[in-house]
Design a protein around this motif. Sequence first.
Motif, mmCIF file in Angstrom:
data_model
loop_
_atom_site.group_PDB
_atom_site.id
_atom_site.type_symbol
_atom_site.label_atom_id
_atom_site.label_comp_id
_atom_site.label_asym_id
_atom_site.label_seq_id
_atom_site.Cartn_x
_atom_site.Cartn_y
_atom_site.Cartn_z
ATOM 1 N N PRO A 123 0.797 -1.219 0.000
ATOM 2 C CA PRO A 123 0.000 0.000 0.000
ATOM 3 C C PRO A 123 0.838 1.280 0.000
ATOM 4 O O PRO A 123 0.288 2.367 0.049
ATOM 5 N N GLU A 124 2.176 1.175 -0.104
ATOM 6 C CA GLU A 124 3.018 2.371 -0.100
ATOM 7 C C GLU A 124 2.857 3.121 -1.419
ATOM 8 O O GLU A 124 3.281 2.651 -2.471
ATOM 9 N N GLU A 125 2.233 4.283 -1.361
ATOM 10 C CA GLU A 125 1.955 5.079 -2.551
ATOM 11 C C GLU A 125 3.204 5.837 -2.987
ATOM 12 O O GLU A 125 3.855 6.481 -2.178
ATOM 13 N N ARG A 159 -4.718 11.457 -8.923
ATOM 14 C CA ARG A 159 -5.087 10.487 -7.895
ATOM 15 C C ARG A 159 -4.328 9.199 -8.192
ATOM 16 O O ARG A 159 -4.482 8.609 -9.264
ATOM 17 N N TYR A 160 -3.477 8.793 -7.279
ATOM 18 C CA TYR A 160 -2.686 7.580 -7.468
ATOM 19 C C TYR A 160 -3.498 6.403 -6.954
ATOM 20 O O TYR A 160 -3.951 6.407 -5.814
ATOM 21 N N THR A 161 -3.676 5.430 -7.807
ATOM 22 C CA THR A 161 -4.448 4.254 -7.426
ATOM 23 C C THR A 161 -3.656 2.992 -7.751
ATOM 24 O O THR A 161 -2.880 2.964 -8.713
ATOM 25 N N TRP A 178 0.735 0.792 -9.599
ATOM 26 C CA TRP A 178 0.250 2.154 -9.419
ATOM 27 C C TRP A 178 0.050 2.838 -10.753
ATOM 28 O O TRP A 178 0.845 2.692 -11.676
ATOM 29 N N ASN A 179 -1.056 3.566 -10.856
ATOM 30 C CA ASN A 179 -1.308 4.385 -12.030
ATOM 31 C C ASN A 179 -1.824 5.738 -11.558
ATOM 32 O O ASN A 179 -2.027 5.948 -10.365
#
Length: 142
Positions: free
Chosen positions: A10-12, A43-45, A55-56
């Motif tokens: 979950p590290e963005e 918005r990073y998802t 991540w995108n």
Amino acid sequence: MDWNAIYPGPEEPTAEQLSAYVSHPLWDELNRWICEVYSLAPRYTYSRCSMGRGWNVKYRAGSRALCTLYPTPGAFTCLVAAPAQAEALLPTLSAYTRELWNSAKPMNSVRWLSLEVSSPQVLEDVKALLLLKQKPKHAGQA
């Protein structure tokens, strides 16, 4: 190294880390343009989809998706739902984008185009499609 392995969630990742990973000048240019023209924040998802696991970057105007950017080393792809009106733009778009348009099947009056943004011409195609899809927040900023 694979993006998904570097940031498995979950590290963005930060904007700077994404930019360094992609390492393509058009990446920063498109992100900056979208933020300025539409007054949007990225918005990073984290996605598990086959299009681009990891991540995108998504841009949304309210509940409407503007586009999604998929980072890869040295390149990136922009996924945009081009409305039927985009057909009128075809003569002004690159041969690459016209080919994608012609090969995409319409679904609910849009064609999903996955554009590898590898040249300034394709970048301009993406901008034209986004402007057609959603008008800018501030007049005269296109």
